[in-house]
Design a protein around this motif. Structure first.
Motif, PDB file in Angstrom:
ATOM      1  N   LYS A   1      37.295  45.566  50.942  1.00 50.25           N
ATOM      2  CA  LYS A   1      38.876  46.183  50.293  1.00 50.25           C
ATOM      3  C   LYS A   1      38.379  47.056  49.171  1.00 50.25           C
ATOM      4  O   LYS A   1      39.065  47.951  49.056  1.00 50.25           O
TER       5      LYS A   1
ATOM      6  N   SER B   1      40.991  38.430  48.765  1.00 51.33           N
ATOM      7  CA  SER B   1      40.470  39.622  49.376  1.00 51.33           C
ATOM      8  C   SER B   1      40.697  40.482  48.320  1.00 51.33           C
ATOM      9  O   SER B   1      39.812  41.669  48.083  1.00 51.33           O
ATOM     10  N   ASN B   2      41.569  40.575  47.133  1.00 51.25           N
ATOM     11  CA  ASN B   2      41.969  41.566  46.440  1.00 51.25           C
ATOM     12  C   ASN B   2      41.037  41.508  45.374  1.00 51.25           C
ATOM     13  O   ASN B   2      41.478  42.129  44.143  1.00 51.25           O
TER      14      ASN B   2
ATOM     15  N   VAL C   1      41.415  44.308  42.388  1.00 52.92           N
ATOM     16  CA  VAL C   1      42.387  44.146  41.228  1.00 52.92           C
ATOM     17  C   VAL C   1      41.753  43.874  39.864  1.00 52.92           C
ATOM     18  O   VAL C   1      42.021  44.381  38.916  1.00 52.92           O
TER      19      VAL C   1
ATOM     20  N   VAL D   1      45.783  37.576  41.860  1.00 45.69           N
ATOM     21  CA  VAL D   1      44.348  37.263  42.236  1.00 45.69           C
ATOM     22  C   VAL D   1      44.152  35.699  42.354  1.00 45.69           C
ATOM     23  O   VAL D   1      44.670  34.891  41.555  1.00 45.69           O
TER      24      VAL D   1
ATOM     25  N   SER E   1      52.243  38.460  49.083  1.00 42.37           N
ATOM     26  CA  SER E   1      50.975  38.703  48.781  1.00 42.37           C
ATOM     27  C   SER E   1      50.056  37.540  48.604  1.00 42.37           C
ATOM     28  O   SER E   1      49.057  37.310  49.194  1.00 42.37           O
TER      29      SER E   1
ATOM     30  N   GLU F   1      47.191  36.083  51.341  1.00 43.04           N
ATOM     31  CA  GLU F   1      45.909  35.721  50.797  1.00 43.04           C
ATOM     32  C   GLU F   1      45.539  34.235  51.033  1.00 43.04           C
ATOM     33  O   GLU F   1      44.234  34.085  51.655  1.00 43.04           O
TER      34      GLU F   1
END
Length: 677
Positions: free
Chosen positions: A37, A110-111, A115, A212, A279, A283
């Motif tokens: 990502k 995954s972020n 981020v 996150v 979101s 995740e």
């Protein structure tokens, strides 16, 4: 091209590995997803696997591992046996502008990399980025919500770790801070807590990477679990806890807490906020595909914690203590639950003597007594600071107060001798932190045991002796205030014959007061039963003695003694040696039998009129002593001179100073300019 000349990428994922076993594959799938990502947004990612004493099967797995998710993959083999040192090696050897710390058995959203990088670019290189959430799974399910240091003041670091080790940092952090070697064992722990606290002391700030998630695997036998169970659950000394630094950095948060209380958050609201985020749920779904142990269902009823709800009160207590200590350094430390107890008085007297002997001696006295006023002029101990832990912050638990005490000893009294009253506070300090204080000289102070009546029987109170029984092996010396008490303890313990000493308690006395004043014809009788008192009063009247007999079950306070001429102490009395000395200080000769502790006084001066222990004759003998006292002025004068001589020889401040100088002649640690990295 050497590793040190490799081009710097954007982010290096540093994964610390010992024996990841079956967890490694799932961890790497999670990191690969985060790397892909981030790379899709143009970032270049390095994977750095830091293996520390890994077993052959782990080495083989890593050697066989390959993924196209990373721009570059590197492996370093370490021989540290220390997570802190291995994190530091990874930090030094990473070849990227930013370093993302990872562990061998956790997953990340995954972020995370993208981020975290975006968040870091908005702040200075001294910024440390942490996930917003920790999703605990495995042996413990929980949701932790993190906040930046703008809302988490330095006081939060004192008794708990408000952050984690999964940090995202600029490579220049290596010039500001370092991970230290904290190994699994009975002493200090938590290299990450120490790193983060030290970072705050050196000007770093923490910010949260929004949305996150760290998926943190709780395992029964993990390194973290073993540290919790085996260690003292404390980090090593850090510059943040140095009093002058702490006062400067913690002041805003401490004052806000004292004025407004804690700005806590509702954890159920935090749970709903997490679950209502699309979101976040996505995740968790992606993580669940990698490891089914991660499930949204566990979040519906698991504990929820927020760093804004941490233990701020203990940190404020330490702030208040630091205000008293400021930048001073101490060579002697007194630990006393109750200063007015006999053993508490002995500690105070010893520290006062050390100050009188050497004006450079500086003492820190730690007291835990709500009723004690540490600012009373009568408690002055020369060059000393008294901190009453019970007065720092309302509602502090014993554990919190003990932590404040230990940190003061550790930071402000490096190498200092410990003078411990045989009481509950000393027992708590040594029980919890004794392993960390193993190299300190420890002087234990004991007084005669106090006996209290129970159903007509005198019973010795257990607490002071229990302390000695439990911690005798840690004592450098045991100083008693009487031979009687020392003899009793040595008979009970029959160990360590070389450490027992005696220092008689000092008393101030007025020589003129000891000269006999006009007689009041009142006699204090301690330990005399009502029938015995009536019989003795009758015997005196029959002999023409016009006296009033006043009975007491225990020794009265000093101000209640002024109207008496003489004191009768029966062999059933619970009077201690120091209480007998208090009677003599009031100018009262003693009538009693030659048994301990009376015999210890009797053997040291002409202060006594002796009766036998015989039940059939002792009352008549007491009457005869009274008659001799009242009819013979020369006897009264001899007894008054004997009392003065006894007190001057054995209990004057000068004689006590000489005794302490001899007993503690080994110099205490000199004041240190030690600094904490």
């Amino acid at each position: 091209m050497t590793e040190n000349t490799l081009p710097l990428l954007d982010v290096s994922m540093v994964v610390n590995i010992h024996a990841g076993g079956s967890y490694l594959r799932r961890t790497m799938r999670s990191l690969e997803a985060a790397a892909r990502k981030a790379r899709s947004s143009g970032l270049k990612i390095e994977l750095l696997l830091a293996l520390d004493r890994s077993p052959p099967e782990t080495l083989a797995w890593v050697e066989a591992y390959h993924s196209d998710a990373f721009e570059r993959t590197r492996v370093i083999r370490l021989d540290n046996g220390s997570l802190g040192l291995s994190r530091q090696d990874g930090l030094r050897q990473a070849r990227a502008n930013y370093i993302q710390f990872c562990d061998e058995d956790d997953l990340i959203s995954s972020n995370t990399t993208l981020v975290s990088h975006q968040t870091a670019l908005k702040h200075s290189p001294r910024t440390i980025v942490v996930p917003e959430y920790l999703f605990g799974f495995g042996s413990l399910h929980l949701l932790a919500v993190y906040n930046g240091s703008a809302s988490i003041p330095p006081i939060a670091f004192f008794s708990q770790h408000p952050y984690i080790s999964r940090l995202f940092v600029h490579r220049s952090i290596v010039d500001l801070n370092q991970f230290i070697d904290v190994r699994l064992g009975p002493g200090y722990a938590y290299e990450d807590w120490h790193f983060n606290a030290t970072a705050i002391a050196k000007g770093a700030e923490f910010v949260v990477a929004p949305a996150v998630i760290l998926f943190y695997r709780h395992r029964a036998n993990s390194l973290s679990s073993n540290m919790n169970s085996q260690s003292a659950r404390l980090i090593p000394p850090t510059p943040l806890f140095e009093p002058q630094t702490y006062l400067a950095l913690a002041a805003p948060g401490a004052r806000r807490f004292l004025r407004y209380g804690q700005d806590a958050v509702d954890c159920e609201t935090e749970r709903l906020r997490f679950l209502m985020s699309l979101s976040n749920c996505e995740e968790v779904r992606l993580a669940n595909l990698i490891d089914p142990a991660i499930s949204l269902g566990s979040m519906e009823h698991c504990p929820v914690v927020s760093t804004r709800n941490g233990d701020f009160a203990a940190g404020v207590g330490y702030f208040e203590a630091c205000r008293r200590v400021a930048g001073l350094r101490f060579s002697e430390v007194g630990i006393v639950s109750t200063p007015t107890s006999p053993q508490g008085k002995a500690v105070f007297a010893a520290l006062k003597a050390l100050s009188d002997i050497d004006s450079a001696t500086r003492s820190l006295v730690l007291v835990d007594d709500p009723a004690f006023d540490e600012d009373m002029p009568t408690m002055a101990l020369g060059n000393a600071v008294i901190v009453n832990l019970a007065h720092l912050v309302e509602g502090l638990s014993a554990d919190q107060r003990d932590l404040v005490a230990y940190r003061l000893i550790e930071i402000a009294a490096i190498g200092a001798r410990l003078h411990l009253a045989s009481d509950t506070m000393s027992a708590r300090i040594l029980g919890r932190y004794g392993r960390l204080l193993a190299d300190r000289d420890k002087i234990f102070y004991r007084a005669d045991d106090r006996a209290v009546p129970f159903r007509g029987v005198s019973m010795v109170q257990p607490d002071p002796f229990d302390f000695l029984s439990e911690f005798l092996d840690e004592a450098t010396l045991v100083i008693h205030s009487s031979e009687t008490g020392q003899r009793d303890d040595r008979a009970r313990l029959d160990r360590r014959a070389d450490i027992w000493r005696i220092a008689y308690s000092p008393v101030e006395f007025d020589a003129q007061r000891l000269a006999r004043q006009p007689l009041n014809h009142r006699i204090l009788a301690i330990g005399l039963t009502a029938p015995e008192a009536a019989e003795l009063q009758h015997l005196c009247a029959a002999a023409g003695l016009k006296i009033r007999l006043v009975t007491a079950t225990e020794t009265p306070a000093e101000h209640e003694l002024a109207d008496f001429d003489l004191v009768l102490v029966m062999n059933g009395s619970t009077a201690t040696y120091d209480e007998l000395v208090a009677l003599l200080r009031a100018g009262l000769p003693i009538v009693g039998a030659d048994i301990a502790p009376l015999s210890e006084v009797m053997g040291r001066g002409d202060v006594f009129l002796t009766i036998s222990t015989s039940d059939s004759t002792r009352l008549a003998e007491a009457r005869d002593c009274f008659a001799a006292f009242y009819r013979d002025a020369s006897l009264r004068e001899r007894l008054a001179l004997g009392i003065r001589s006894f007190l001057e020889t054995h209990h004057s401040p000068a004689s006590h100073r000489s005794c302490i100088a001899e007993l503690l002649k080994t110099p205490a640690a000199r004041l240190s300019s030690h600094s904490f990295n």
